[in-house]
Design an enzyme around this catalytic site. Sequence first.
Site, mmCIF file in Angstrom:
data_model
loop_
_atom_site.group_PDB
_atom_site.id
_atom_site.type_symbol
_atom_site.label_atom_id
_atom_site.label_comp_id
_atom_site.label_asym_id
_atom_site.label_seq_id
_atom_site.Cartn_x
_atom_site.Cartn_y
_atom_site.Cartn_z
ATOM 1 N N HIS A 67 -2.773 -10.595 -1.604
ATOM 2 C CA HIS A 67 -1.658 -10.403 -0.607
ATOM 3 C C HIS A 67 -0.389 -10.895 -1.439
ATOM 4 O O HIS A 67 -0.457 -11.785 -2.095
ATOM 5 C CB HIS A 67 -2.098 -11.461 0.444
ATOM 6 C CG HIS A 67 -0.993 -11.378 1.604
ATOM 7 N ND1 HIS A 67 -0.950 -10.608 2.671
ATOM 8 C CD2 HIS A 67 0.316 -12.097 1.726
ATOM 9 C CE1 HIS A 67 -0.081 -10.649 3.358
ATOM 10 N NE2 HIS A 67 0.918 -11.819 2.874
ATOM 11 N N SER B 16 -2.627 1.500 -5.713
ATOM 12 C CA SER B 16 -2.067 1.111 -7.138
ATOM 13 C C SER B 16 -2.986 -0.036 -7.757
ATOM 14 O O SER B 16 -3.274 -0.047 -8.784
ATOM 15 C CB SER B 16 -0.742 0.816 -7.303
ATOM 16 O OG SER B 16 -0.562 -0.595 -6.541
HETATM 17 C C1 GRF Z 1 -0.245 -4.504 -2.169
HETATM 18 O O1 GRF Z 1 1.074 -4.999 -2.071
HETATM 19 C C2 GRF Z 1 -1.320 -5.431 -1.575
HETATM 20 O O2 GRF Z 1 -0.999 -6.816 -2.356
HETATM 21 C C3 GRF Z 1 -1.196 -5.384 -0.369
HETATM 22 O O3 GRF Z 1 -0.880 -4.137 0.204
HETATM 23 C C4 GRF Z 1 -0.551 -3.363 -0.906
HETATM 24 C C5 GRF Z 1 -1.368 -2.407 -1.420
HETATM 25 O O4 GRF Z 1 -0.656 -1.419 -2.658
HETATM 26 N N1 GRF Z 1 -2.406 -6.094 0.434
HETATM 27 P P1 GRF Z 1 -1.530 -0.626 -3.164
HETATM 28 O O5 GRF Z 1 -2.416 0.427 -2.250
HETATM 29 O O6 GRF Z 1 -2.815 -1.261 -3.805
HETATM 30 O O7 GRF Z 1 -0.687 0.270 -4.163
#
Ligand code: GRF
Length: 220
Positions: free
Chosen positions: A109, A12
């Site tokens: 993060h 996402s």
């Molecule tokens: C997000 O919450 C990001 O901060 C963390 O992993 C998750 C990934 O979500 N490192 P996506 O794959 O970008 O939807």
Amino acid sequence: MRLAVLVSGRGSNLEAVLNAIADGRLPGVEPVLVVSNRPGVRALDVAARHGVPSLVLRRADFADADARDAAIGSALARSGADLALLAGYDQLLRPGFFAIFGGRTINIHPSLLPRHGGAGMMGLAVHDAVLAAGDGETGVTVHDVTPDLDAGPALQQVRVSILPGEDAEGLAARLLPIEHDLLVSVLAGLAAEAAEEPASVSMAAALPPVTGARSTQERR
Ligand code: GRF
């Protein structure tokens, strides 16, 4: 600014960045490569939909994790990327990556690092830890990546208060659009900085091809 994105799953954040580029909200940002350590993930479909080349580099296809990470570094260097964005990439990057890829690497993060980062702090575990600690606030951090997990200096943070009765799923859902906006904002800032700097020399030409790599079509 030529951008490579490392992913492992849903994608996402990748999608938010590629949508922003497609909408003209990130002038000067050119997506050149998406690398996943897992085949068949949604993030690879997102890359394909946006016409961005992708590569799957599985740990199982290399002698060890350092060799895989060196291959990621080589792929990024060959792509001419200046910036690597870890967007939901679920592995520590070993020194082999940093030895080869000379550009900047950043990560997003979903906590206020240095709180609730490091080994095991992924997905809902991050928000469970925030709630278990009784923190009154949490947030999102974009930081420079170093060989130490979640330990590089923060570039930008967004803070949010924790609502009464909020659970880990609720926090994750509330933070996700904040992550997307923060990433676009950080990339816009870095692209503006890059536009003011002299062009860097691409490392792409001098490097050997990746070995052991499988194609985007790979399935488990
Ligand atoms: C997000 O919450 C990001 O901060 C963390 O992993 C998750 C990934 O979500 N490192 P996506 O794959 O970008 O939807």
